[in-house]
Design an enzyme around this catalytic site. Structure first.
Site, PDB file in Angstrom:
ATOM      1  CD  GLU A  80      -2.571  -2.449  -3.974  1.00 40.60           C
ATOM      2  OE1 GLU A  80      -3.756  -2.649  -3.595  1.00 40.60           O
ATOM      3  OE2 GLU A  80      -1.814  -1.652  -3.390  1.00 40.60           O
ATOM      4  CG  HIS A 129      -5.446  -2.750   0.014  1.00 40.32           C
ATOM      5  ND1 HIS A 129      -4.631  -2.262  -0.988  1.00 40.32           N
ATOM      6  CD2 HIS A 129      -5.159  -2.036   1.121  1.00 40.32           C
ATOM      7  CE1 HIS A 129      -3.898  -1.274  -0.503  1.00 40.32           C
ATOM      8  NE2 HIS A 129      -4.196  -1.110   0.776  1.00 40.32           N
ATOM      9  CB  SER A 133      -0.960  -0.034   1.201  1.00 34.21           C
ATOM     10  OG  SER A 133      -1.987   0.909   1.051  1.00 34.21           O
TER      11      SER A 133
END
Length: 305
Positions: free
Chosen positions: A210, A275, A115
């Site tokens: 992502e 995630h 992330s």
């Protein structure tokens, strides 16, 4: 140029947990530390992992404190791996506060995070020439049994974790690509455009993308920005991960197909990183083969030495 593969972990290895971005839930942190300790690892926790910025509640302590924790952990000769507690936001704010020459002198370490940690992966790869692990956050809600198992295998037995495929991986563009794995979170990659030390992927790279909680039109905007900036020039293949909280997956798929399908590259959908439950740990900076028809990403050699 081949990056350095840090040494794998073993029973008794010391790992440091840091929070370079958002605030950490104490309960989830304790649970994550317990998992690491169950692997017979010695865990050091940064002084400010449970800190809070005095004015900005979305940051785990001041920028200086977060940067100091990260640098202190990396430069500790006893520490073999630096692991992010969670993401959120704030990693970019510490990049210019770290003495990268001291980190280079400390030698290779394993780095794990995902992330918001994308910016740290990029900096460690570019400045320290190291392979890193885009993997689960140990104080994140998605650090489930499957994610734990794959991270443990990658850390201790990396030869067993060379072939990656998600439970719902599908072909988005046919063919086979070979190259260096790069990328991570789409928002962080886009936010880094224009920085003096931020460069597009090397020729032949396999790009991982992502994101989370981004509406399809915002994914459209970010991909368009990367395309206009020449980010995909020379990319040989694309592996798309999870898009949790990004609306209907069909709409996200339509956006990515509309913008990236015309590149004619091998591409897979939902490889199983990011995630999502059972998050895979994906090495960055390694030679790999993306077989879009088979739906697999296979690392040429173990991520850790």
């Amino acid at each position: 140029m081949r990056r350095v593969h840090p040494p794998r972990l073993r029973r008794g290895s010391t790992v440091a947990v840091v929070a370079p971005a958002g605030p950490v839930d104490p309960r989830l942190l304790a649970e994550g530390i317990a998992v690491l300790e169950s692997w017979d690892l010695t865990v050091q926790v940064g002084d400010h992992v449970l800190g809070r910025h005095p004015k900005l509640p979305y940051l785990a302590g001041s920028d200086t404190d977060r940067a100091r924790d990260f640098q202190r952990a990396w430069c500790d000769p006893a520490v073999e791996a630096v692991i992010c507690a969670r993401g959120g936001y704030g990693g970019q704010r510490v990049l210019d506060l770290v003495d990268w020459s001291e980190l280079a002198a400390a030698g290779p370490k394993v780095f794990v995070g995902s992330s918001d940690a994308t910016c740290l992966h990029d900096a460690i790869g570019a400045r320290l020439d190291l392979v890193t692990l885009f993997g689960p956050m140990i104080a994140g809600a998605l650090f489930d049994a499957d994610a734990q198992r794959h991270l443990q295998d990658t850390l201790f037995y990396p030869e067993s974790a060379r072939r990656l495929i998600g439970p719902t991986t599908a072909t988005a563009g046919h063919g086979v690509a070979r190259g260096i794995t790069v990328g991570g979170n789409l928002s962080l990659i886009t936010a880094g455009l224009g920085a003096a030390d931020y460069f597009p992927p090397p020729d032949g790279a396999i790009l991982l993308l992502e994101d989370v909680n981004e509406a399809p039109y915002r994914i459209d905007r970010m991909l368009t920005q990367l395309l206009r900036a020449g980010w995909f020039t020379g990319v040989s293949g694309i592996a798309l991960g999870s898009w949790a909280g990004c609306g209907q997956l069909e709409e996200v798929y339509t956006v990515t197909e509309d913008l990236l399908g015309g590149l004619g590259l091998p591409m897979v959908w939902e490889l199983g990183f990011g995630h999502c439950p059972g998050q895979l740990t994906v090495p960055l900076g390694v030679e790999a083969v993306l077989d879009a028809d088979d739906g697999t990403l296979t690392v040429d050699e173990a991520a850790l030495a």
